[in-house]
Design an enzyme around this catalytic site. Structure first.
Site, mmCIF file in Angstrom:
data_model
loop_
_atom_site.group_PDB
_atom_site.id
_atom_site.type_symbol
_atom_site.label_atom_id
_atom_site.label_comp_id
_atom_site.label_asym_id
_atom_site.label_seq_id
_atom_site.Cartn_x
_atom_site.Cartn_y
_atom_site.Cartn_z
ATOM 1 N N ARG A 15 36.870 61.080 -12.100
ATOM 2 C CA ARG A 15 36.202 59.733 -11.998
ATOM 3 C C ARG A 15 34.690 60.148 -11.759
ATOM 4 N NH1 ARG A 15 37.160 57.942 -6.046
ATOM 5 N NH2 ARG A 15 38.330 59.677 -5.465
ATOM 6 N N THR A 37 43.536 66.407 -8.552
ATOM 7 C CA THR A 37 44.485 66.607 -7.309
ATOM 8 C C THR A 37 45.822 66.091 -7.723
ATOM 9 O OG1 THR A 37 43.653 64.797 -6.075
ATOM 10 C CG2 THR A 37 42.597 67.010 -5.639
ATOM 11 N N SER A 141 23.957 68.838 -4.411
ATOM 12 C CA SER A 141 23.596 67.668 -3.992
ATOM 13 C C SER A 141 21.990 67.893 -3.326
ATOM 14 C CB SER A 141 24.272 67.213 -2.766
ATOM 15 O OG SER A 141 23.875 66.017 -2.337
ATOM 16 N N TYR A 154 28.861 68.918 4.699
ATOM 17 C CA TYR A 154 28.351 68.792 3.264
ATOM 18 C C TYR A 154 27.178 69.428 2.858
ATOM 19 C CZ TYR A 154 28.031 65.896 -1.004
ATOM 20 O OH TYR A 154 28.328 65.432 -2.449
ATOM 21 N N ALA A 156 25.648 71.950 4.363
ATOM 22 C CA ALA A 156 25.853 73.236 4.442
ATOM 23 C C ALA A 156 26.663 73.919 3.167
ATOM 24 C CB ALA A 156 26.663 73.736 5.813
ATOM 25 N N ILE A 187 23.816 58.578 -6.454
ATOM 26 C CA ILE A 187 24.418 58.036 -7.712
ATOM 27 C C ILE A 187 25.378 57.264 -7.614
ATOM 28 C CG2 ILE A 187 25.591 58.864 -9.695
ATOM 29 C CD1 ILE A 187 22.864 60.335 -9.218
#
Lengths: 247, 79
Positions: A15, A37, A141, A154, A156, A187
């Site tokens: 997704r 997953t 990001s 996140y 790091a 986003i």
């Protein structure tokens, strides 16, 4: 189509941004292997690819399982050929103030977002080196560059991706393999849908283009980097964030 | 079948882009044949394929010249 017949592996493709990337690479003629997953996620990937008339399939893969990654790559190579384009997209968040962050929150984010990049990139390099052509694109990001309260883990991991990318770009440039990041801003995906409304409004106020980005806009950047049009771009992070952060 | 030394030399020549005639048994990949560190990794990959074996990283690091490659292959071939 610029990626005709090339095998593209996209992690976390069920997704959001991963799906948009898988579809976009598929439209360029790539044989897309999208991972998720779960088996149901893999089936969903196979489904949307087929529906759009694109080549490829879904594959259930836990990027934290080294043996499973090796087995998956073997399977892909046997069925379709060596991976020419790797998109490290799988990622999770476990947001928490550092004062309250558990080691589990730290480790889970580091493993899925960063260790997987090490593992998958290493696994595909042999084939890319032999082919003297390869693209490794990691989805970082904006917070990896700008920082973000509540996201020490996140941020790091995402900043780690950028350092990894620059180093690997230096290692394998002589083999015509480029290594880059795309750093999305804010986003419109499931990951950002959970954010509180007032926090979203504050974020929007910082975006010169005054809107959230669409997953397809990240996919366009990835598809550019995967194409021969970006043949001379390596070691870079392409920020796609509506001007939210300027390098 | 060519002997192992010849096969190793052939691979070294292909991988490092050098003339087979210039490769001696004691040629060092880096010092004599101009390989960089990535070349040596690729060379090991090529040896693994040619001789259908897997060379562990700690063993691969010790293979720095033609003789060592030949010795490794001879010691491990068919195991």
């Amino acid at each position: 189509m610029s990626l005709q017949g090339k095998v593209a592996l996209v992690t976390g493709a069920s997704r959001g941004i991963g799906r948009a990337i898988a579809e976009s690479l598929g439209r360029e003629g790539a044989i897309v292997i999208g991972t998720a997953t779960s088996d149901s996620g893999a089936a969903a990937i196979a489904g949307y690819l087929q529906e759009a008339g694109l080549q490829g399939t879904g594959l259930a893969l836990d990027v934290n399982d080294a043996a499973a990654v090796d087995a998956a790559l073997d399977q892909i190579e046997k069925a379709h050929g060596p991976v020419a384009v790797l998109v490290n997209n799988a990622g999770i968040t476990r947001d928490q103030l550092l004062m309250r962050m558990k080691e589990d929150d730290w480790d889970a984010v580091m493993d899925t977002n960063l260790r997987s990049v090490y593992r998958l990139s290493k696994a595909v390099l042999r084939g890319m080196m032999k082919a003297r052509w390869g693209r490794i694109i990691s989805i970082a990001s904006v917070v990896g560059a700008s920082g973000s309260a509540g996201q020490t883990n996140y941020a790091a991991a995402k900043a780690g991706m950028m350092g990894f990318t620059k180093s690997l770009a230096r290692e394998v440039g002589s083999r015509n393999i480029t290594v880059n990041c795309v750093a999305p801003g804010f986003i419109d995906t499931d990951m950002t849908a959970v954010l509180a409304e007032d926090y979203k409004q504050k974020l929007l106020a910082q975006i010169p283009l005054e809107r959230l980005g669409r997953p397809e806009e990240i996919a366009d950047a990835v598809t550019f980097l995967a194409s021969d049009k970006a043949a001379y771009v390596t070691g870079n992070t392409l920020h796609v964030n509506g001007g939210m952060f300027m390098n | 079948m060519e002997n192992i030394e010849q096969r190793v030399k052939k691979i070294v020549a292909e991988q490092l882009g050098v003339n087979e005639a210039d490769i001696k048994i004691d040629s060092s990949f880096v010092e004599d044949l101009g390989a960089d560190s990535l070349d040596t990794v690729e060379l090991v990959m090529a040896l693994e394929e040619e001789f259908e074996c897997e060379i562990p990283d700690e063993e691969a690091e010790k293979i720095t010249n033609v003789q060592q490659a030949v010795d490794y292959v001879k010691a491990h071939l068919g195991k």
